[in-house]
Design a protein around this motif. Structure first.
Motif, PDB file in Angstrom:
ATOM      1  N   PRO A 186       0.847  -1.207   0.000  1.00  0.00           N
ATOM      2  CA  PRO A 186       0.000   0.000   0.000  1.00  0.00           C
ATOM      3  C   PRO A 186       0.877   1.250   0.000  1.00  0.00           C
ATOM      4  O   PRO A 186       2.056   1.199   0.354  1.00  0.00           O
ATOM      5  N   PRO A 187       0.307   2.396  -0.379  1.00  0.00           N
ATOM      6  CA  PRO A 187       1.074   3.643  -0.316  1.00  0.00           C
ATOM      7  C   PRO A 187       1.260   4.112   1.121  1.00  0.00           C
ATOM      8  O   PRO A 187       0.488   3.748   2.013  1.00  0.00           O
ATOM      9  N   LEU A 188       2.290   4.917   1.342  1.00  0.00           N
ATOM     10  CA  LEU A 188       2.488   5.552   2.638  1.00  0.00           C
ATOM     11  C   LEU A 188       1.443   6.648   2.810  1.00  0.00           C
ATOM     12  O   LEU A 188       1.256   7.491   1.936  1.00  0.00           O
ATOM     13  N   ARG A 189       0.752   6.639   3.943  1.00  0.00           N
ATOM     14  CA  ARG A 189      -0.223   7.687   4.219  1.00  0.00           C
ATOM     15  C   ARG A 189       0.491   8.903   4.799  1.00  0.00           C
ATOM     16  O   ARG A 189       1.513   8.778   5.468  1.00  0.00           O
ATOM     17  N   PRO A 190      -0.033  10.110   4.564  1.00  0.00           N
ATOM     18  CA  PRO A 190       0.670  11.328   4.990  1.00  0.00           C
ATOM     19  C   PRO A 190       1.035  11.369   6.469  1.00  0.00           C
ATOM     20  O   PRO A 190       2.064  11.909   6.845  1.00  0.00           O
ATOM     21  N   ASP A 221       1.778   8.851   8.466  1.00  0.00           N
ATOM     22  CA  ASP A 221       2.596   7.730   8.915  1.00  0.00           C
ATOM     23  C   ASP A 221       4.041   8.149   9.123  1.00  0.00           C
ATOM     24  O   ASP A 221       4.526   9.122   8.542  1.00  0.00           O
ATOM     25  N   ARG A 263       3.832  16.319  10.467  1.00  0.00           N
ATOM     26  CA  ARG A 263       2.573  15.715  10.024  1.00  0.00           C
ATOM     27  C   ARG A 263       2.452  14.264  10.482  1.00  0.00           C
ATOM     28  O   ARG A 263       1.619  13.531   9.968  1.00  0.00           O
ATOM     29  N   SER A 264       3.291  13.858  11.431  1.00  0.00           N
ATOM     30  CA  SER A 264       3.278  12.454  11.871  1.00  0.00           C
ATOM     31  C   SER A 264       3.259  12.313  13.389  1.00  0.00           C
ATOM     32  O   SER A 264       3.568  11.243  13.912  1.00  0.00           O
ATOM     33  N   ARG A 269       5.705   1.563  11.598  1.00  0.00           N
ATOM     34  CA  ARG A 269       5.302   1.539  10.197  1.00  0.00           C
ATOM     35  C   ARG A 269       4.860   0.150   9.772  1.00  0.00           C
ATOM     36  O   ARG A 269       5.475  -0.848  10.123  1.00  0.00           O
ATOM     37  N   THR A 316       5.042  -0.476   3.366  1.00  0.00           N
ATOM     38  CA  THR A 316       4.418   0.373   2.365  1.00  0.00           C
ATOM     39  C   THR A 316       5.435   0.669   1.269  1.00  0.00           C
ATOM     40  O   THR A 316       6.636   0.419   1.421  1.00  0.00           O
TER      41      THR A 316
END
Length: 290
Positions: A65-69, A71, A225-226, A232, A235
């Motif tokens: 999956p993509p990294l979420r902002p 994370d 933002r994390s 983790r 991703t």
């Protein structure tokens, strides 16, 4: 911190691994736009760098999956250029080939930096350092930094000379530092400073910049933002981060500190492999064993 518990002055970043969806697209970006040389391409892996020094490994993955902002993970990797002319050429090439990738620029007092996003959203900094005798030092050997305006067009007009365009320099570029998104700065300080042995060079309310040997930073960490992010999941984005220490004795000393802190690691006779509190994989190798 005791000098026995800090990383050696010759410690440097090795290469950063990115786990990618589209290996061909990402290779074109870093080779044709960022102007890195393809040093090795085999199967699902491409290694890029300059002048025989690797800086970036791209590894194709097919089911992540993509990294979420919010994370933990990579904020940006940072390629260090030896002078303003070579930096200007790289910036101009990225800007002309991938104009939408540009995300900003800044004068940090100790460096001049330009920021981009690669095609899969990984942050990238291209920068050059001012000479160390131009850095401003504060109490305890910390280094004063700032985020001041830096006009990219004026920079290019001044430093993108006909000589550098006619004979593009290939030597002297390295992976200067990485910048990570973490969930908690006190936890990051405990791991990266108290255990690994980096030293704090700049500290902000939501960011920490650490290094070995008096550099402004080999690793930046922020919670912009994390904040509160946990470990983790697998991703796309950041894979293994390589760090190079000078000697086998430095490897042994680090292994002792990891053991004392109760941090599990693998050792294959040449490299240590372990994870930070957010499961970012770190691999430490000795230059004398390479």
């Amino acid at each position: 911190m005791s000098t026995e518990n800090i990383l050696a002055a010759g410690t440097q970043m090795g290469e950063v691994e990115l786990l990618v969806r589209d290996l061909d697209l990402m290779t074109r970006f870093y080779h044709e736009a960022v102007t890195l040389d393809v040093q090795q391409a085999e199967g699902d892996t491409v290694i890029l760098g300059r002048d025989g020094v690797s800086a970036l490994k791209l590894r194709r993955e097919t089911d992540l999956p993509p990294l979420r902002p919010g994370d933990a993970g990579l904020y940006h990797s940072a390629l260090l250029f030896p002078d303003q002319s070579s930096l200007a050429l790289a910036v101009a090439t990225v800007a002309s080939r991938e104009p939408r990738s540009f995300s900003g620029s800044a004068d940090h007092l100790y460096s001049e930096a330009f920021y981009f996003d690669d095609p899969e959203g990984n942050g990238l900094e291209l920068y050059r350092d001012r000479p160390r005798d131009q850095w401003t030092y504060e109490a305890g050997g910390r280094i004063r930094g700032a985020t001041l305006p830096l006009d990219p067009n004026a920079f290019l007009r001044t430093h993108l000379t006909e000589e550098v365009i006619a004979a593009p320099p290939r030597e002297g570029m390295t992976l200067g530092h990485i910048h990570l998104q973490v969930g908690n700065l006190e936890q990051a300080r405990s791991f990266y400073v108290d255990t690994l042995g980096f030293e704090i060079k700049t500290e902000l309310p939501q960011a920490l910049f650490i290094s070995a040997g008096g550099y402004h930073h080999h690793i930046g960490m922020n919670t912009w933002r994390s904040n509160g992010a946990g470990p983790r999941a697998a991703t796309f984005g950041l894979g293994i981060v390589d760090i190079t220490v000078p000697t086998r004795a430095d490897i042994d000393a680090l292994a002792s500190r990891l053991t004392f802190a109760g941090i599990q690691f693998g050792f294959d006779g040449q490299t240590l492999l372990f994870e930070d509190p957010w499961k970012t994989k770190l691999r430490v190798r000795a230059a004398e064993l390479s």
